[in-house]
Design a protein around this motif. Sequence first.
Motif, mmCIF file in Angstrom:
data_model
loop_
_atom_site.group_PDB
_atom_site.id
_atom_site.type_symbol
_atom_site.label_atom_id
_atom_site.label_comp_id
_atom_site.label_asym_id
_atom_site.label_seq_id
_atom_site.Cartn_x
_atom_site.Cartn_y
_atom_site.Cartn_z
ATOM 1 N N ASN A 71 0.830 -1.195 0.000
ATOM 2 C CA ASN A 71 0.000 0.000 0.000
ATOM 3 C C ASN A 71 0.871 1.254 0.000
ATOM 4 O OD1 ASN A 71 0.655 0.785 2.737
ATOM 5 N ND2 ASN A 71 -0.707 -0.847 3.438
ATOM 6 N N GLU A 72 0.223 2.401 -0.148
ATOM 7 C CA GLU A 72 0.971 3.642 -0.337
ATOM 8 C C GLU A 72 1.789 4.019 0.888
ATOM 9 O OE1 GLU A 72 0.265 8.292 -1.679
ATOM 10 O OE2 GLU A 72 -1.417 6.883 -1.663
ATOM 11 N N THR A 73 1.232 3.812 2.086
ATOM 12 C CA THR A 73 1.960 4.176 3.300
ATOM 13 C C THR A 73 3.246 3.359 3.437
ATOM 14 O OG1 THR A 73 -0.088 4.786 4.426
ATOM 15 C CG2 THR A 73 1.833 4.330 5.806
ATOM 16 N N VAL A 74 3.144 2.056 3.200
ATOM 17 C CA VAL A 74 4.322 1.188 3.267
ATOM 18 C C VAL A 74 5.325 1.572 2.186
ATOM 19 C CG1 VAL A 74 5.152 -1.178 3.061
ATOM 20 C CG2 VAL A 74 3.035 -0.708 4.306
ATOM 21 N N ALA A 75 4.825 1.861 0.975
ATOM 22 C CA ALA A 75 5.711 2.254 -0.119
ATOM 23 C C ALA A 75 6.474 3.517 0.225
ATOM 24 C CB ALA A 75 4.894 2.454 -1.398
ATOM 25 N N ARG A 76 5.795 4.462 0.864
ATOM 26 C CA ARG A 76 6.472 5.702 1.265
ATOM 27 C C ARG A 76 7.570 5.426 2.289
ATOM 28 N NH1 ARG A 76 4.100 10.713 0.053
ATOM 29 N NH2 ARG A 76 2.247 10.505 -1.254
ATOM 30 N N ARG A 77 7.275 4.597 3.252
ATOM 31 C CA ARG A 77 8.275 4.297 4.283
ATOM 32 C C ARG A 77 9.489 3.597 3.703
ATOM 33 N NH1 ARG A 77 3.911 2.186 8.805
ATOM 34 N NH2 ARG A 77 3.251 4.257 9.542
ATOM 35 N N VAL A 78 9.244 2.592 2.868
ATOM 36 C CA VAL A 78 10.353 1.855 2.266
ATOM 37 C C VAL A 78 11.182 2.764 1.364
ATOM 38 C CG1 VAL A 78 10.949 -0.023 0.683
ATOM 39 C CG2 VAL A 78 9.165 -0.362 2.406
ATOM 40 N N THR A 79 10.494 3.573 0.550
ATOM 41 C CA THR A 79 11.197 4.489 -0.351
ATOM 42 C C THR A 79 12.032 5.490 0.429
ATOM 43 O OG1 THR A 79 9.334 4.310 -1.894
ATOM 44 C CG2 THR A 79 10.933 6.049 -2.317
ATOM 45 N N GLY A 80 11.446 6.070 1.465
ATOM 46 C CA GLY A 80 12.158 7.069 2.255
ATOM 47 C C GLY A 80 13.369 6.495 2.958
ATOM 48 N N ILE A 81 13.203 5.348 3.593
ATOM 49 C CA ILE A 81 14.317 4.724 4.307
ATOM 50 C C ILE A 81 15.429 4.327 3.345
ATOM 51 C CG2 ILE A 81 14.999 2.702 5.662
ATOM 52 C CD1 ILE A 81 12.195 2.823 6.958
ATOM 53 N N ALA A 82 15.055 3.786 2.182
ATOM 54 C CA ALA A 82 16.065 3.406 1.191
ATOM 55 C C ALA A 82 16.808 4.627 0.669
ATOM 56 C CB ALA A 82 15.405 2.659 0.035
ATOM 57 N N GLY A 83 16.089 5.736 0.460
ATOM 58 C CA GLY A 83 16.742 6.962 0.014
ATOM 59 C C GLY A 83 17.726 7.481 1.036
ATOM 60 N N ILE A 84 17.341 7.461 2.314
ATOM 61 C CA ILE A 84 18.230 7.919 3.382
ATOM 62 C C ILE A 84 19.453 7.014 3.492
ATOM 63 C CG2 ILE A 84 18.425 8.222 5.878
ATOM 64 C CD1 ILE A 84 15.452 9.066 5.858
ATOM 65 N N PHE A 108 27.291 -0.878 -1.379
ATOM 66 C CA PHE A 108 26.138 -0.875 -0.481
ATOM 67 C C PHE A 108 25.175 0.259 -0.841
ATOM 68 C CE2 PHE A 108 28.686 -3.588 2.333
ATOM 69 C CZ PHE A 108 27.712 -4.489 2.757
ATOM 70 N N ALA A 109 25.730 1.421 -1.184
ATOM 71 C CA ALA A 109 24.883 2.548 -1.576
ATOM 72 C C ALA A 109 24.042 2.182 -2.797
ATOM 73 C CB ALA A 109 25.748 3.777 -1.879
ATOM 74 N N LEU A 110 24.654 1.511 -3.753
ATOM 75 C CA LEU A 110 23.935 1.132 -4.965
ATOM 76 C C LEU A 110 22.880 0.066 -4.681
ATOM 77 C CD1 LEU A 110 27.002 1.106 -7.354
ATOM 78 C CD2 LEU A 110 25.116 2.746 -7.383
ATOM 79 N N ALA A 111 23.158 -0.823 -3.729
ATOM 80 C CA ALA A 111 22.158 -1.816 -3.340
ATOM 81 C C ALA A 111 20.935 -1.124 -2.735
ATOM 82 C CB ALA A 111 22.760 -2.804 -2.341
ATOM 83 N N PHE A 112 21.180 -0.133 -1.887
ATOM 84 C CA PHE A 112 20.074 0.638 -1.316
ATOM 85 C C PHE A 112 19.330 1.409 -2.408
ATOM 86 C CE2 PHE A 112 22.857 0.798 2.665
ATOM 87 C CZ PHE A 112 22.188 -0.249 3.268
ATOM 88 N N LEU A 113 20.076 1.874 -3.412
ATOM 89 C CA LEU A 113 19.451 2.626 -4.501
ATOM 90 C C LEU A 113 18.502 1.738 -5.305
ATOM 91 C CD1 LEU A 113 19.227 5.328 -5.967
ATOM 92 C CD2 LEU A 113 21.161 4.638 -7.407
ATOM 93 N N ILE A 114 18.858 0.473 -5.475
ATOM 94 C CA ILE A 114 17.964 -0.459 -6.167
ATOM 95 C C ILE A 114 16.640 -0.570 -5.418
ATOM 96 C CG2 ILE A 114 17.623 -2.883 -6.798
ATOM 97 C CD1 ILE A 114 20.621 -3.048 -7.379
ATOM 98 N N VAL A 115 16.730 -0.645 -4.090
ATOM 99 C CA VAL A 115 15.502 -0.687 -3.281
ATOM 100 C C VAL A 115 14.706 0.602 -3.466
ATOM 101 C CG1 VAL A 115 14.560 -0.895 -0.947
ATOM 102 C CG2 VAL A 115 16.598 -2.213 -1.591
ATOM 103 N N PHE A 116 15.406 1.728 -3.489
ATOM 104 C CA PHE A 116 14.738 3.016 -3.633
ATOM 105 C C PHE A 116 13.976 3.110 -4.945
ATOM 106 C CE2 PHE A 116 14.679 7.346 -5.278
ATOM 107 C CZ PHE A 116 14.074 8.040 -4.236
ATOM 108 N N VAL A 117 14.629 2.787 -6.059
ATOM 109 C CA VAL A 117 13.966 2.948 -7.357
ATOM 110 C C VAL A 117 12.817 1.963 -7.517
ATOM 111 C CG1 VAL A 117 16.054 3.884 -8.429
ATOM 112 C CG2 VAL A 117 15.597 1.430 -8.595
ATOM 113 N N THR A 118 12.966 0.772 -6.930
ATOM 114 C CA THR A 118 11.884 -0.214 -6.998
ATOM 115 C C THR A 118 10.679 0.256 -6.189
ATOM 116 O OG1 THR A 118 13.515 -1.994 -7.214
ATOM 117 C CG2 THR A 118 11.270 -2.620 -6.618
ATOM 118 N N ALA A 119 10.943 0.742 -4.977
ATOM 119 C CA ALA A 119 9.852 1.211 -4.125
ATOM 120 C C ALA A 119 9.218 2.480 -4.676
ATOM 121 C CB ALA A 119 10.372 1.455 -2.708
ATOM 122 N N PHE A 120 10.015 3.335 -5.313
ATOM 123 C CA PHE A 120 9.453 4.561 -5.896
ATOM 124 C C PHE A 120 8.465 4.220 -6.998
ATOM 125 C CE2 PHE A 120 9.417 8.068 -8.952
ATOM 126 C CZ PHE A 120 9.095 9.134 -8.125
#
Length: 221
Positions: A2-15, A49-61
């Motif tokens: 859902n959108e709330t979970v997507a926002r949390r995952v995206t935000g944490i991955a971006g940070i 590691f940064a790039l691994a987190f970035l993969i999570v970010f772009v997927t969640a976005f």
Amino acid sequence: MNETVARRVTGIAGIATAAALIVEVPLYFVYSGPPPDWNVLTRLLIGVFALAFLIVFVTAFRELVKAADPAHEWVGTMAFAAGLVYTTVTLVSSGLEAGAVIAADHPIDPTIAVSGTYILYGSISRLMLALFLTAVGYGISRTDLLPRWTGRSAFVLAGVNLLFVPSLFFGNTPAHFYAANGWGTTAMMGAILSYWLLALGVSICRSATRRLPAGSPAPRH
């Protein structure tokens, strides 16, 4: 998702991506000559590691855009694809640098010695990031996902990246600002991206707590 979970995952991955990049970039400026192997391998490992987190970010976005407005799912997909290409190109560059350093019997500066990474880190990465940032900015502005400054700043940063695409014509001296592997083309742009991702990640995390209108039930998991 859902959108709330997507926002949390995206935000944490971006940070997380931003934090790793913020630690990595200064390591490029510790030594004026060829750095010791530990310095190069450490910064490359942090970068991986940064790039691994970035993969999570772009997927969640992508999921975040889809949840906010299914009609603009294609924008999220474009951001995902461009981000994934950028990540792949940078991982290949990191592998080439690490391999050269491990194989050498004396300290080398891989930003000079490994010629195959010049435009991978430079022009190619700048173009892929420009495409990624444009898609992110458009997705934010069309779906009202976040405050306006996030979309506008993405467009501005995309334009700055485009300015560095022709840097492949200006030599291979890392000490020069505008060169194929110059500090402006690579390190400075990486630093700007990291702090932008940090601000974006914080904004997304904060928005996750403000999505439900008053009186609405909490999402079920």
